[in-house]
Design an enzyme around this catalytic site. Structure first.
Site, short mmCIF file in Angstrom:
data_model
loop_
_atom_site.label_atom_id
_atom_site.label_comp_id
_atom_site.label_asym_id
_atom_site.label_seq_id
_atom_site.Cartn_x
_atom_site.Cartn_y
_atom_site.Cartn_z
N LYS A 186 -10.82 -10.42 6.16
CA LYS A 186 -10.04 -10.61 7.19
C LYS A 186 -10.49 -11.82 8.01
O LYS A 186 -11.65 -11.78 8.34
CB LYS A 186 -10.12 -9.39 7.97
CG LYS A 186 -8.75 -9.00 8.75
CD LYS A 186 -8.83 -7.67 9.21
CE LYS A 186 -7.91 -7.27 10.18
NZ LYS A 186 -8.14 -5.87 10.92
O1 G3P Z 1 -6.38 -3.49 12.94
C1 G3P Z 1 -6.40 -4.02 14.13
C2 G3P Z 1 -5.14 -3.83 15.15
O2 G3P Z 1 -4.70 -2.82 14.66
C3 G3P Z 1 -5.83 -3.52 16.53
O3 G3P Z 1 -5.19 -2.51 17.22
O4 G3P Z 1 -4.82 -1.04 19.12
O5 G3P Z 1 -6.86 -2.62 19.02
O6 G3P Z 1 -4.52 -3.35 19.57
P1 G3P Z 1 -5.28 -2.53 18.70
#
Ligand code: G3P
Length: 221
Positions: A83
């Site tokens: 990633k």
């Molecule tokens: O994989 C990363 C992404 O899903 C982050 O999510 O909840 O931190 O905005 P969030």
């Protein structure tokens, strides 16, 4: 639509994997920090448990650092997807890692143009963060529609991995649009799985069965 779990929690990963629900995993430095312990060991273990694609994120921000880290991460397994962030250096690393046979997931995507550029750099996955767009007053799912249309127009092979999912309706909407993958936090997968009417219905069935048993002693189960 593939379902990935967005977590670095090994117990959660094992539990949902045993149910056959996990097509892959996405992690990031914040998710690993939440779990504590040795992040390298955790990433290695996740890559071992899960047969599908496991996205492991680099923390370098320069091309050379991302290349070195990407090659290291890939040693955890052939299912490891590196990633990289949606930056110029990240796209350059994406192009080179892809050329070496190491697939890349471009993360922190917030616009259709960023997704287009990631596809042109050869990314296997592009990760638009819809919840974070919702958080600032946009409609994150509109981004998925736009990317889907653009990729379809030119037959890009890059898969749309819907990230930053906040609730089960995000999954429904992503499915209607035809996104390739959703990566869901465990709490959202739990909400997708359970329904109060299922619990209520099951309880009624079992109560009726008990009643029947008490009236018919020959019933053994
Ligand atoms: O994989 C990363 C992404 O899903 C982050 O999510 O909840 O931190 O905005 P969030």
């Amino acid at each position: 639509m593939k379902i990935f779990l967005d977590t670095a929690n090994l117990d959660t990963i094992r539990m949902y994997n045993d149910m056959g629900l996990v097509d892959g995993i996405t992690t990031n430095p914040s998710l690993l920090a939440k779990e504590g312990g040795d992040p390298q060991k955790t990433m290695e273990e996740i890559s071992r448990i899960i047969k599908g694609d496991v996205s492991l994120e680099v923390v370098s921000t320069d091309y050379d650092g991302m290349m070195e880290e990407g090659r290291q991460l890939r040693k955890y397994g052939d299912n490891v997807i590196v990633k990289c962030p949606m930056t110029g250096e990240g796209l350059k690393a994406c192009k080179s890692l892809t050329a070496e046979g190491i697939p890349v997931n471009i993360t922190l995507v917030f616009s259709p143009n960023q997704a287009l550029l990631a596809a042109k750099a050869g990314a296997k996955y592009v990760s638009p963060f819809i919840g974070r767009l919702d958080d600032i007053g946009h409609t994150g799912m509109d981004l998925i529609k736009e990317i889907k249309q653009i990729f379809g127009n030119y037959d890009f092979k890059t898969q749309i991995l819907v990230a930053s999912i906040r609730h089960p309706q995000h999954v429904v909407d992503a499915g209607k649009i035809g996104a390739d993958v959703v990566t869901v936090p465990a709490v959202v997968l739990g909400k997708m799985l359970n329904h109060t009417l299922t619990d209520k219905g099951l309880k009624a069935f079992l109560d009726d069965w008990e009643k029947l048993k008490s009236e018919s002693p020959s019933v053994e189960v």
